[in-house]
Scaffold this active site. Sequence first.
Site, PDB file in Angstrom:
ATOM      1  N   CYS A  83       0.868  -1.174   0.000  1.00 24.92           N
ATOM      2  CA  CYS A  83       0.000   0.000   0.000  1.00 24.92           C
ATOM      3  C   CYS A  83       0.902   1.220   0.000  1.00 24.92           C
ATOM      4  O   CYS A  83       1.341   1.683   1.063  1.00 24.92           O
ATOM      5  CB  CYS A  83      -0.962   0.041   1.177  1.00 24.92           C
ATOM      6  SG  CYS A  83      -2.202   1.358   0.979  1.00 24.92           S
ATOM      7  N   CYS A 201       0.278   3.252  -7.386  1.00 27.20           N
ATOM      8  CA  CYS A 201      -0.655   2.589  -6.478  1.00 27.20           C
ATOM      9  C   CYS A 201      -0.742   1.125  -6.890  1.00 27.20           C
ATOM     10  O   CYS A 201      -0.994   0.838  -8.071  1.00 27.20           O
ATOM     11  CB  CYS A 201      -2.041   3.236  -6.583  1.00 27.20           C
ATOM     12  SG  CYS A 201      -3.346   2.386  -5.665  1.00 27.20           S
TER      13      CYS A 201
END
Length: 261
Positions: A83, A201
Amino acid sequence: MSQASRFRRIGLIVPSSNVTMETEIPALLKAREAILPDRFTFHSSRMRMKAVVKEELEAMDADSLRCASELSDAAVEVQAYACLVAIMSMGRGYHRTSSEKLHQATATNGCPTPVLNSAGALVDSLKEMGVKKVSIICPYMKPLTKLVVDYIEHEGVEVQDFLALEIPDNLDVASQDPAAPAELWRKLDVRGVDAIVASACVQMPSLPAIEMIERASGLPTVSAAVATTRKILQSLGLTEVAPGGGALLSDGQLATLPKVA
């Protein structure tokens, strides 16, 4: 050496709503299996997170210690924390702090394991490529995107331009068209940049777009997932090659248009 002993166990520390890391990283490494003998298995532990907002990201990060301990029970050879924005929202340089404390958790559990993260993988890969200036695509809201920009710049890589898609729900991020970055990059100012980040991401899919962007732009194109895959291979002491991963996973060779006969 037996076939079973050649499997390399990879641990994935994953937000509970993340589905893309467990798609793109295995896809790259399975493609690698077609050209090299190494084989891989993947083992996940999850941290609760549904909305990509700072409060949930902080709570999720606190849960990462449990995940690292759980995965060390399985004696994985490397762990990857997936993450990027959770790490970067915790403050400049936090990718190093996170790796150290999660490694310590595995050592305390009796199975010391290297732990990398997608934030560190991205900034390290850009620097190892000699990149000085990038333009990036992010799915985050603008305030979080600006944190990501600041984090990357603090690591010595200038961000010339960014595109924030402003998608707060993490499952909505995952539902984006994986080929979309192949057109989205055209909205960026890429004059004078050394590389394009197609997805900063690991939840926003982009794998099919990586080499499409390289062919169209003539620029090395990376993503958080591709960079994380490279760092996994580095940690395992394996050749950093995987089909479909663009220049970063092909010894710096850009994808090119097929030759016309």
